[in-house]
Design a protein around this motif. Sequence first.
Motif, short mmCIF file in Angstrom:
data_model
loop_
_atom_site.label_atom_id
_atom_site.label_comp_id
_atom_site.label_asym_id
_atom_site.label_seq_id
_atom_site.Cartn_x
_atom_site.Cartn_y
_atom_site.Cartn_z
N VAL A 208 -9.44 23.32 -29.36
CA VAL A 208 -10.86 23.17 -29.04
C VAL A 208 -11.20 24.08 -27.86
O VAL A 208 -10.46 24.12 -26.86
N VAL A 209 -12.32 24.80 -27.97
CA VAL A 209 -12.73 25.68 -26.88
C VAL A 209 -14.26 25.67 -26.78
O VAL A 209 -14.95 25.59 -27.80
N GLY A 210 -14.78 25.72 -25.56
CA GLY A 210 -16.21 25.81 -25.35
C GLY A 210 -16.71 27.23 -25.52
O GLY A 210 -16.02 28.19 -25.18
N ASP A 211 -17.93 27.37 -26.02
CA ASP A 211 -18.46 28.71 -26.25
C ASP A 211 -18.80 29.45 -24.96
O ASP A 211 -19.03 30.66 -24.98
N PRO A 215 -13.67 34.13 -21.29
CA PRO A 215 -13.38 34.85 -22.53
C PRO A 215 -11.89 34.85 -22.90
O PRO A 215 -11.55 34.79 -24.09
N GLU A 216 -11.02 34.90 -21.91
CA GLU A 216 -9.59 34.95 -22.22
C GLU A 216 -9.09 33.62 -22.76
O GLU A 216 -8.13 33.58 -23.54
N ILE A 217 -9.74 32.51 -22.39
CA ILE A 217 -9.40 31.22 -22.99
C ILE A 217 -9.75 31.23 -24.47
O ILE A 217 -9.03 30.65 -25.31
N GLY A 218 -10.84 31.91 -24.82
CA GLY A 218 -11.16 32.07 -26.23
C GLY A 218 -10.10 32.87 -26.97
O GLY A 218 -9.75 32.55 -28.12
N ASP A 240 -18.46 24.86 -21.06
CA ASP A 240 -17.58 25.80 -20.40
C ASP A 240 -16.17 25.18 -20.35
O ASP A 240 -15.83 24.37 -21.21
N HIS A 241 -15.38 25.53 -19.34
CA HIS A 241 -14.00 25.04 -19.28
C HIS A 241 -13.93 23.52 -19.08
O HIS A 241 -12.93 22.90 -19.41
N TYR A 242 -15.00 22.94 -18.56
CA TYR A 242 -15.04 21.50 -18.28
C TYR A 242 -15.64 20.74 -19.46
O TYR A 242 -16.47 19.85 -19.30
#
Length: 271
Positions: A208-211, A215-218, A240-242
């Motif tokens: 799961v990732v927030g839009d 960007p690198e987490i994506g 976001d990350h939270y």
Amino acid sequence: MTTTEPIPVAGGGHLWAERAGDGPPLVLLHGPVHDSRLWNRVFAALARRHTVVRYDARGHGRSTPATAPFRYEDDLLAVLDRFGFQDAELVGLSMGGEVALDFALEHPGWVRSLALIGASVGGHEWPRSPDMDAYAAAHRGSDARRIAELELSLWANLGDRAPGFDVIEPMVRENAEAGAAAEKGHALDPDEDAVDRLDRIEAPTMVVVGDHDHPEIGVIAGRLADGIPGARLEVVADADHYLPLRAPGRLLELLLGFDVFAHRRGGRSSG
């Protein structure tokens, strides 16, 4: 009923843990400058379907600082053992996702499923950038003020007008210095980087990732979804990350539907 208790860990000290609900065990793991407050907006709802445990990692929140080198994976095993869980669903964000992955590789029989939210992964090489260089330097120097400032600008980039900031800001500021110290005490094994062993993950996995995450987490999310057999990727809007504090409703939909997914393994979607 909700209960809290200290869990003894190797080298002395304890972890603060909270348990609620009844049903299949589910354990929540937070990130590097967070604590169990990260899960404030999903904990009670998850407890309607699960025996859910959240805890403050070593040196964070109400858990005691490390006095000797330690492993987050060993602490997670201590949590599972203390509550008598034979296995559990693991939900980890950021560093918590990395710990969950490493634990699943080391103890596959203990892991029923993985939900990796904005997760990092051992062995992934981050590209250099001025912001990330400054963030790393602040952690090396245990500069709590600078860590908190950069954390809020880089990782909570939706700012104070988005949901959850009333929890995010104090949590980050209170954990910045302690979290940096805890990271230095964590004993890493660079020869066992998870990024090279993703194909060995046996548990059903949702990424799961927030839009609005970094960007690198994506990039990492895509790498996890491609590398873990049968993994499913979910992109959550307006987060976001939270993510657990920014979009708790959507996260609950995903997590509470995860049992169904775990039985049919596979596919990708976005929402």
